[in-house]
Scaffold this motif. Structure first.
Motif, PDB file in Angstrom:
ATOM      1  N   UNK A 218      36.703  26.059   6.768  1.00 10.13           N
ATOM      2  CA  UNK A 218      36.085  24.936   5.663  1.00 10.13           C
ATOM      3  C   UNK A 218      37.178  24.837   4.507  1.00 10.13           C
ATOM      4  N   UNK A 219      38.156  25.599   4.438  1.00  9.45           N
ATOM      5  CA  UNK A 219      39.089  25.487   3.463  1.00  9.45           C
ATOM      6  C   UNK A 219      39.710  23.966   2.980  1.00  9.45           C
ATOM      7  N   UNK A 220      40.233  23.533   4.225  1.00  3.20           N
ATOM      8  CA  UNK A 220      41.163  22.218   4.180  1.00  3.20           C
ATOM      9  C   UNK A 220      40.067  21.151   3.632  1.00  3.20           C
ATOM     10  N   UNK A 221      38.995  21.187   4.235  1.00  7.47           N
ATOM     11  CA  UNK A 221      38.053  19.857   3.561  1.00  7.47           C
ATOM     12  C   UNK A 221      37.546  20.228   2.282  1.00  7.47           C
ATOM     13  N   UNK A 222      37.514  21.430   1.904  1.00  9.52           N
ATOM     14  CA  UNK A 222      37.161  21.651   0.525  1.00  9.52           C
ATOM     15  C   UNK A 222      38.264  21.355  -0.537  1.00  9.52           C
ATOM     16  N   UNK A 223      39.505  21.544  -0.038  1.00 17.70           N
ATOM     17  CA  UNK A 223      40.728  21.206  -0.852  1.00 17.70           C
ATOM     18  C   UNK A 223      40.746  19.652  -0.725  1.00 17.70           C
ATOM     19  N   UNK A 224      40.653  19.094   0.259  1.00 15.77           N
ATOM     20  CA  UNK A 224      40.979  17.389   0.213  1.00 15.77           C
ATOM     21  C   UNK A 224      39.717  16.512  -0.237  1.00 15.77           C
ATOM     22  N   UNK A 225      38.630  17.414  -0.205  1.00 22.03           N
ATOM     23  CA  UNK A 225      37.452  16.598  -1.143  1.00 22.03           C
ATOM     24  C   UNK A 225      36.399  16.048  -0.052  1.00 22.03           C
ATOM     25  N   UNK A 226      36.890  16.137   1.305  1.00 15.28           N
ATOM     26  CA  UNK A 226      36.008  15.759   2.371  1.00 15.28           C
ATOM     27  C   UNK A 226      34.793  16.558   2.478  1.00 15.28           C
ATOM     28  N   UNK A 407      23.717  21.992   4.075  1.00 13.97           N
ATOM     29  CA  UNK A 407      25.023  21.527   3.588  1.00 13.97           C
ATOM     30  C   UNK A 407      25.834  22.814   2.642  1.00 13.97           C
ATOM     31  N   UNK A 408      27.024  22.427   2.285  1.00  9.40           N
ATOM     32  CA  UNK A 408      27.763  23.589   1.860  1.00  9.40           C
ATOM     33  C   UNK A 408      26.926  23.821   0.359  1.00  9.40           C
ATOM     34  N   UNK A 409      27.083  25.094  -0.113  1.00  4.51           N
ATOM     35  CA  UNK A 409      26.468  25.354  -1.275  1.00  4.51           C
ATOM     36  C   UNK A 409      27.570  25.443  -2.266  1.00  4.51           C
ATOM     37  N   UNK A 410      27.478  25.082  -3.433  1.00  2.00           N
ATOM     38  CA  UNK A 410      28.351  25.226  -4.591  1.00  2.00           C
ATOM     39  C   UNK A 410      27.973  26.433  -5.472  1.00  2.00           C
ATOM     40  N   UNK A 411      27.748  27.403  -4.709  1.00  2.00           N
ATOM     41  CA  UNK A 411      27.417  28.939  -5.605  1.00  2.00           C
ATOM     42  C   UNK A 411      25.641  29.151  -5.107  1.00  2.00           C
TER      43      UNK A 411
END
Length: 729
Positions: A218-226, A407-411
């Protein structure tokens, strides 16, 4: 590659597949959980079947050889989106470069993990249990996928299945030098009537993926904002909800100006809850403006009049009372050991409430159908005992008519295992159905009406014989929440013959919840600090004392020895610095050593270096283990040196990050070094191992540096100065 599956004959198969645009898609599940694969003949049948049976698989395989592996756990930065699919892909012999990962449906019967209670499965990403509880599930599922692919190839080639093996992405028949890409198998697929129950799984020496440092999926999409977090979700015709909950937990509101609020332009609904006033508006700005204008009289609550600082006086009376609380550990005879001991001491330790401080504010989107008979939610949740997050019972809707889109969790840190923000959103959405509602908690909402790690007091008594060996340890913890304050009180890796531990309950009406490592943080702080106090009393090196206690626990001892080697424990620290050590078992086993300095004028502690050694069993994803340990140590430092919630007259005094201080980048250590001591033992979680190492290590370094003992978390500069100036500390 060596054949590692035990194949027991070929069964008369049936062709089962889903024909979708662009080819066929293979859905493979787990024997004994799924009824089998879905058989479809045309597009309408596919759509109808998927609607009736949306839960079909752990993996989707396309004719082009691309795989989608489903992740059943929340992804909140801890790496489950990679580690669990990686386990599956290992046993399937999948080509990792062709793998993508998606969240599984939230359906416990299919995607839950065992081990929570007898015959109980849950989808619950807490307690560092994800890798541990899903390891066998994902291995079996991956092995079954591989078996089906080999079974199909054996029938197609008309060869014994036992002659086949696999390489990543291919089925091989070495005798005829034939191979078939996984994608080629899809349109030939034959499903056996059954799959052998005793499929042999890979031995670690044949691992291709497990143990390698692979990029997290999941890191690439977290980095590019998608990457899509719950707070990013936006639906057509969506409206916005907020709640005013006050800062006296459990207090009932009486709204005095409802007519004026309801008449505001853009306000769609005013909703009364037992503990809050809810607002739904066409924009978030309107909702927040209306919230500012609310005129509310707040009633009394259980927490009325509560003072967290003064409460420690009550705790001291409770811990000193002759009555025994709930007994957790009772081995040998502690009282007899204390009476006959050559050396003994007693120490009290305290910790304040702390807030979860997750980066992404709490939020959810819920849509309730116009007829009230179906609902859908988009949430960042750590899930829970109910995979549908309580919405069916709350809304009176059949569970199969409630869909949860994780969805992804921001913490998370335990706060998002509490789904109050989701049920609140559902209650608002019910009032304005079928419009979807996005509910947001502001940071002030979350700080004032948070669910905190509880305050507690621990009283420890420890004793040693004439040889300086520890013979007894008594531990009494006072606080609210049972396991929230009492977990981590065991000492399974210390050979102390006489041990007693108990919990004595208090209740204040303050909302409390699991916080990363739960009770391990305060309790391991107390235990590890007490060991160093006793070592000082005995004139013994604290690491040598632990070495003796761990003599019968070789895995724990190995982490101690490795950390000591990394930190060069025997070498003196630079002038003005000192080292401290602590050990923790929280799933994984870990020893941490830190080196600190102290500004004696300001009372500020600086952590310069931190070394840790961790034994996680099988190291599924080593690079991620290091990342988790580093993150846990930094979070531990933040909570140990800064974070505290104080309550006066029942009301939370802090409101935002201006008065709830977190660790800043400038205060991070110069170096954090982690060593992984991997083994072939069942893998354990590491997300909560690093955090509780920190308090004991810092306190013990402070003791070595100053001869004074820090016993109240957090170690704020004011408290440090008080200890330095107290000759009796």
């Amino acid at each position: 590659m060596k054949q590692y599956s035990s194949i027991q004959g070929a069964h008369e198969g049936r062709r089962n597949f889903l024909k979708v645009s662009g080819g066929f898609t293979l859905y493979i599940g787990v024997s004994g959980i799924l009824p089998g694969l879905i058989s479809c003949e045309d597009r309408k049948t596919i759509e109808r079947t998927l609607e009736e049976n949306p839960l079909t698989a752990w993996v989707r395989l396309s004719p082009e050889g691309d795989l989608t592996i489903l992740n059943p756990a929340a992804e909140m930065g801890q790496g489950s989106m990679t580690s669990l699919p990686l386990i599956f892909a290992e046993e399937m012999d999948a080509d990792w470069s062709r793998v993508r990962v998606a969240f599984s449906p939230q359906e416990t019967e299919i995607y839950g993990s065992p081990g929570w209670a007898p015959d109980t499965k849950l989808m619950f990403t807490v307690g560092s249990r994800t890798t541990n509880s899903y390891f066998d599930v994902m291995r079996r599922a991956g092995a079954e996928a591989r078996y089906i692919l080999m079974y199909t190839a054996a029938l197609h080639w008309e060869v014994p299945l036992e002659e086949l093996t696999t390489e990543p992405g291919y089925v091989l028949h070495p005798a005829s030098n034939r191979q078939m890409a996984y994608g080629e198998v899809v349109d030939k697929l034959e499903i056996p009537e059954s799959i052998p129950a005793n499929l042999e799984l890979k031995s670690p020496e044949f691992y291709r993926l497990i143990g390698r440092d692979l990029q997290r999926k999941e890191i690439p999409e977290k980095v590019d904002g998608s990457a899509v977090f719950a707070i990013d979700v936006h639906l057509p015709d969506m409206v916005y909800g907020v709640l005013e909950r006050g800062n006296l937990h459990g207090s009932a509101p009486t709204l005095k100006n409802e007519t004026d609020i309801a008449a505001m332009d853009g306000v769609l609904k005013v909703v009364h809850l037992d503990y809050a006033i809810g607002l739904v508006a066409n924009t978030l700005e309107t909702a927040l403006e209306a919230k500012k204008r609310l005129q509310i009289d707040w009633g009394d609550a259980q927490a009325s009049g509560f003072d967290s600082a003064a409460a420690f006086g009550d705790y001291e009376q409770i811990v000193s009372a002759p009555e025994t609380g709930e007994v957790i550990v009772d081995t040998g005879d502690v009282n007899k050991a204390l009476e006959s001991a050559n050396s003994r001491l007693q120490a009290d330790f305290r910790n304040d409430f702390i807030y979860h401080a997750q980066l992404e504010p709490l939020n959810a989107v819920v849509r309730v159908g116009a007829d009230g008979q179906e609902a859908e939610a988009w949430v960042g949740s750590q899930q829970g005992p109910d995979a549908k997050l309580g919405l069916p019972e709350l809304l009176g809707i059949a569970p199969e008519k409630v869909r949860i889109n994780l969805q992804y969790l921001g913490g998370g840190f335990g706060r998002r295992s509490m789904n109050d923000f989701i049920t609140e959103c559902a209650l608002l959405a019910k009032e304005v159905a079928p419009s979807p509602v996005k509910l947001l908690w502001t940071r002030e909402d979350d700080v004032r009406y948070g669910a905190f790690r509880p305050m507690s007091l621990q009283r420890l008594r420890i004793c040693a014989d004439s040889r300086g060996s520890i013979t007894g340890l008594s531990h009494c913890v006072v606080g609210d929440g049972g396991n929230l304050v009492a977990s981590g009180i065991h000492n399974d890796h210390y050979n102390i013959p006489n041990q007693f531990a108990e919990w004595r309950e208090t209740r204040h009406g303050v909302r409390i919840k699991h916080w990363r490592s739960v009770g391990h943080g305060p309790n391991k702080f107390a235990i590890e600090s007490t060991l160093d106090l006793m070592a000082r009393e005995l004139g013994r090196d604290p690491l040598e004392l632990r070495r003796e206690l761990m003599a019968e626990s070789p895995r724990a001892l190995a982490t101690l020895e490795k950390a000591a080697e990394m930190a060069d424990w025997e070498a003196p620290s630079p002038e003005g610095r000192a080292k401290g050590v602590a050990f923790v078992e929280h799933g994984s086993l870990g020893t941490g050593i830190c080196e600190i300095s102290l500004n004696r004028d300001s009372g500020k502690i600086t952590v310069h270096r931190f070394w840790c050694a961790v034994d996680p069993g099988i190291a599924i994803h080593p690079d991620n283990i290091v990342a988790q340990m580093e993150g846990g140590i930094l979070m531990g430092m933040s909570s140990v040196l800064h974070e505290r919630i104080s309550i006066r007259d029942g009301r939370v005094e802090q409101s935002n990050f201006n008065d709830y201080q977190l660790l800043r980048m400038e205060d991070a250590p110069e170096q954090i070094e982690t060593a992984i001591i991997a083994s072939e033992e069942h893998p354990e979680g590491v997300g909560e191992t690093g955090t509780p190492l920190v308090a004991g290590a810092i306190a013990n370094a402070f003791l070595k540096l100053t001869g004074k003992s820090l016993r109240h978390l957090p170690f704020t500069p004011e408290r440090v100065l008080q200890v330095l100036n107290n000759n009796n500390a």
